[in-house]
Design a protein around this motif. Structure first.
Motif, PDB file in Angstrom:
ATOM      1  N   GLY A 171       0.825  -1.203   0.000  1.00  0.00           N
ATOM      2  CA  GLY A 171       0.000   0.000   0.000  1.00  0.00           C
ATOM      3  C   GLY A 171       0.855   1.248   0.000  1.00  0.00           C
ATOM      4  O   GLY A 171       1.788   1.388  -0.781  1.00  0.00           O
ATOM      5  N   ASN A 172       0.538   2.183   0.901  1.00  0.00           N
ATOM      6  CA  ASN A 172       1.327   3.413   1.003  1.00  0.00           C
ATOM      7  C   ASN A 172       2.201   3.421   2.252  1.00  0.00           C
ATOM      8  O   ASN A 172       2.533   4.477   2.781  1.00  0.00           O
ATOM      9  CB  ASN A 172       0.405   4.635   0.999  1.00  0.00           C
ATOM     10  N   ASP A 173       2.594   2.243   2.724  1.00  0.00           N
ATOM     11  CA  ASP A 173       3.487   2.116   3.878  1.00  0.00           C
ATOM     12  C   ASP A 173       4.932   2.249   3.398  1.00  0.00           C
ATOM     13  O   ASP A 173       5.550   1.289   2.925  1.00  0.00           O
ATOM     14  CB  ASP A 173       3.275   0.775   4.570  1.00  0.00           C
ATOM     15  N   ALA A 174       5.480   3.448   3.500  1.00  0.00           N
ATOM     16  CA  ALA A 174       6.821   3.715   2.976  1.00  0.00           C
ATOM     17  C   ALA A 174       7.881   2.858   3.656  1.00  0.00           C
ATOM     18  O   ALA A 174       8.837   2.410   3.003  1.00  0.00           O
ATOM     19  CB  ALA A 174       7.154   5.199   3.144  1.00  0.00           C
ATOM     20  N   ASP A 175       7.753   2.627   4.969  1.00  0.00           N
ATOM     21  CA  ASP A 175       8.749   1.824   5.672  1.00  0.00           C
ATOM     22  C   ASP A 175       8.821   0.406   5.114  1.00  0.00           C
ATOM     23  O   ASP A 175       9.913  -0.153   4.939  1.00  0.00           O
ATOM     24  CB  ASP A 175       8.432   1.776   7.169  1.00  0.00           C
ATOM     25  N   HIS A 202      12.038  -1.308   3.289  1.00  0.00           N
ATOM     26  CA  HIS A 202      12.603  -2.562   3.781  1.00  0.00           C
ATOM     27  C   HIS A 202      12.706  -3.582   2.654  1.00  0.00           C
ATOM     28  O   HIS A 202      13.716  -4.309   2.535  1.00  0.00           O
ATOM     29  CB  HIS A 202      11.746  -3.112   4.922  1.00  0.00           C
ATOM     30  N   TRP A 203      11.706  -3.649   1.801  1.00  0.00           N
ATOM     31  CA  TRP A 203      11.731  -4.592   0.686  1.00  0.00           C
ATOM     32  C   TRP A 203      12.801  -4.192  -0.334  1.00  0.00           C
ATOM     33  O   TRP A 203      13.568  -5.047  -0.814  1.00  0.00           O
ATOM     34  CB  TRP A 203      10.365  -4.648   0.007  1.00  0.00           C
ATOM     35  N   ILE A 204      12.877  -2.904  -0.664  1.00  0.00           N
ATOM     36  CA  ILE A 204      13.865  -2.431  -1.638  1.00  0.00           C
ATOM     37  C   ILE A 204      15.277  -2.750  -1.170  1.00  0.00           C
ATOM     38  O   ILE A 204      16.123  -3.230  -1.933  1.00  0.00           O
ATOM     39  CB  ILE A 204      13.692  -0.923  -1.890  1.00  0.00           C
ATOM     40  N   TRP A 205      15.535  -2.492   0.122  1.00  0.00           N
ATOM     41  CA  TRP A 205      16.881  -2.737   0.651  1.00  0.00           C
ATOM     42  C   TRP A 205      17.219  -4.225   0.752  1.00  0.00           C
ATOM     43  O   TRP A 205      18.395  -4.577   0.827  1.00  0.00           O
ATOM     44  CB  TRP A 205      17.017  -2.078   2.010  1.00  0.00           C
ATOM     45  N   SER A 206      16.206  -5.072   0.762  1.00  0.00           N
ATOM     46  CA  SER A 206      16.462  -6.513   0.831  1.00  0.00           C
ATOM     47  C   SER A 206      16.857  -7.088  -0.531  1.00  0.00           C
ATOM     48  O   SER A 206      17.307  -8.233  -0.615  1.00  0.00           O
ATOM     49  CB  SER A 206      15.223  -7.252   1.352  1.00  0.00           C
ATOM     50  N   GLN A 207      16.687  -6.291  -1.604  1.00  0.00           N
ATOM     51  CA  GLN A 207      17.030  -6.735  -2.949  1.00  0.00           C
ATOM     52  C   GLN A 207      18.476  -6.347  -3.269  1.00  0.00           C
ATOM     53  O   GLN A 207      19.008  -5.381  -2.732  1.00  0.00           O
ATOM     54  CB  GLN A 207      16.093  -6.092  -3.974  1.00  0.00           C
ATOM     55  N   PRO A 208      19.121  -7.098  -4.157  1.00  0.00           N
ATOM     56  CA  PRO A 208      20.467  -6.692  -4.593  1.00  0.00           C
ATOM     57  C   PRO A 208      20.436  -5.287  -5.185  1.00  0.00           C
ATOM     58  O   PRO A 208      19.471  -4.896  -5.839  1.00  0.00           O
ATOM     59  CB  PRO A 208      20.823  -7.745  -5.656  1.00  0.00           C
TER      60      PRO A 208
END
Length: 494
Positions: free
Chosen positions: A125-129, A133-139
């Protein structure tokens, strides 16, 4: 290394800079909030994308699509969204997220979050955190012009932010983990050569108030936490030593650095940005970004030049204990040149009152609570070491070793914790300490007595009457989450 990119400006983004700010951070600033910037910019005549000299007309990167996405024109937005969908790459996720965070809470932001959902398959949704967290978990797979985008985006908050980012600048950290902290450059004003007063004149301090104490060249000085929490940096000279005291309120660390490396002075300031909830500094000359915890450049022209500030020792203690040990100390005056409520515990009261974070970090370690304090030792080239403050309170004489590596020898040290809970670290050179006799004296296993001074341990002398001195080592407190975020390989003692 990750590479960076240059500012691409346009008045268009001012139309969407009326939204989310970092929680409460503007309370600390002497400067106007971005609303005033947005208002003044939006009253000017917007340039078209083609007219903007800072947007490359022949660019195939898609950056111009993000400019179009920000200008409020429905047709251009729709066309830009279609182009972004068709040319989607993983590196664009953080670009959409950062635009949504800075934008108005309106249909445009909802559109960006929907595109993120559709493109990635993630239901945040619009949960930026959660998105971060998902973006940083990706290479790491940054868009080719991500740094250029970042300069364009945040340059509308403060044009000086653009100086941090360009294609020519290198970085040792992921750029998508660099987040705006909610203030302009130096919006949290540092104290430079602050006014100090004597012990007798410091009637505003209670014995239990927290201070950060240093002593160099025979001169002692106390920096009250209640003042530094509003300023986060103090530039001072103590006992002839030029220092930068950097207090990162979010990560709970007060670190004292020398200001020169190889004879060159580095004038530092508050960049306005954070990395893993840790304050990023910048130097006035090159506009490189510096890690507060590492004391070295992490983005910009100075990266890879072998530049690293030398840390000095500092102790976190109480005003009552510090003035007992140093009756001639001076201490910061409340006359800082800024209007603040310098009451004990006022600044960041809500943040310090809970274990919640203001800014997401990629990974947490639950062996301690987020804001449990640890002592970190700043000498030795081996594995980083953090020792829980609660453990040291129960073990007032604690010996340990930072193991040798191929590049450096090992380091034996002792942490001495006095009755107030203040920690000091000294090299041991093979000596073992067994008992505190009083608040300034302890004994070693060979029966010698040692006096505890700020700059070292001094023995009472052997049979020949010669005393032995063991040097004080740089160390400081930090919140566990903040230190672990920067150094996840840390060995923890608890």
């Amino acid at each position: 290394m990750f590479k960076r990119h240059r500012f691409v400006g346009s008045a268009l983004l001012a139309l969407v800079l009326l939204g989310t700010l970092a929680a409460g951070y503007w309370l600390w600033s002497d400067q106007p909030a971005p609303q005033s910037i947005a208002k003044s910019t939006s009253e000017s005549t917007p340039q078209s994308i083609a007219q903007s000299p800072l947007v490359p007309s022949n660019s195939q990167s898609g950056l111009e699509d993000y400019v179009a996405l920000s200008n409020g024109n429905i047709e251009k937005r729709a066309a830009a969204l279609q182009l972004i969908r068709r040319s989607w790459s993983q590196g664009q996720a953080v670009m959409l997220l950062e635009m949504a965070i800075l934008g108005r809470r309106d249909q445009a932001d909802a559109t960006m979050y929907r595109l993120l959902t559709n493109a990635t398959g993630q239901q945040f949704g619009n949960d930026a955190d959660q998105w971060y967290h998902w973006i940083w978990s990706q290479p790491a797979a940054p868009h080719p012009q991500y740094a250029q985008f970042k300069a364009w985006l945040y340059g509308h908050v403060d044009p000086r932010f653009a100086e941090y980012f360009s294609d020519e600048k290198e970085a040792t950290i992921r750029l998508d983990e660099i987040r705006w902290g909610g203030v302009l450059r130096d919006g949290i004003p540092p104290l430079k050569n602050p006014e100090t007063i004597s012990v007798d004149a410091a009637t505003y301090l209670d014995a239990s108030d927290v201070v950060f104490g240093v002593e160099f060249g025979g001169q002692a000085r106390a920096y009250p936490k209640r003042i530094l929490a509003w300023h986060e940096m103090v530039k001072d000279v103590v006992g002839g030593q030029s220092i930068n005291g950097v207090y990162c309120t979010l990560c709970g660390s007060m670190i004292v650095y020398e200001t020169e490396v190889a004879g060159k002075h580095y004038e530092l300031g508050t960049s306005g940005f954070l990395y893993r909830s840790n304050k990023l500094m910048y130097d006035h000359e090159t506009k490189s970004l510096w890690s507060t915890l590492a004391g070295e450049p992490v983005v910009g022209p100075l990266v890879g030049k072998g530049i690293k500030l030398e840390p000095r020792y500092v102790v976190t203690t109480t005003w009552g204990k510090w003035k007992q040990l140093h009756p001639t100390t001076d201490v910061l005056s409340l006359r800082t040149g800024h209007r603040r409520d310098y009451g004990e515990g006022v600044a960041y009261h809500d943040y310090f009152a809970t274990d919640a974070l203001m800014f997401k970090v990629p990974q947490l370690d639950t062996r301690l609570k987020n804001k449990d304090e640890v002592l970190v030792v700043r000498r030795g080239a081996g594995q980083p070491l953090a020792i829980a403050a609660a453990f040291l309170n129960a073990n007032r004489i604690y010996h340990d070793t930072i193991e040798a590596t191929h590049a450096a020898t090992g380091l034996e040290f002792v942490v001495l914790t006095d009755e107030s809970g203040a920690n000091r670290v000294f090299e041991t050179m093979g000596h073992r300490f067994v008992e505190w006799l009083d608040h300034e004296t302890l004994t070693s296993s060979d029966g010698k007595q040692w006096s505890v001074a700020e700059d070292g341990l001094v023995s009472s002398g052997g049979e020949m009457g010669s005393a032995t001195r063991l040097a004080r080592l740089p160390a400081h407190r930090a919140f566990w989450f903040g230190w672990h975020s920067a150094y996840p390989e840390t060995r923890l003692i608890k």
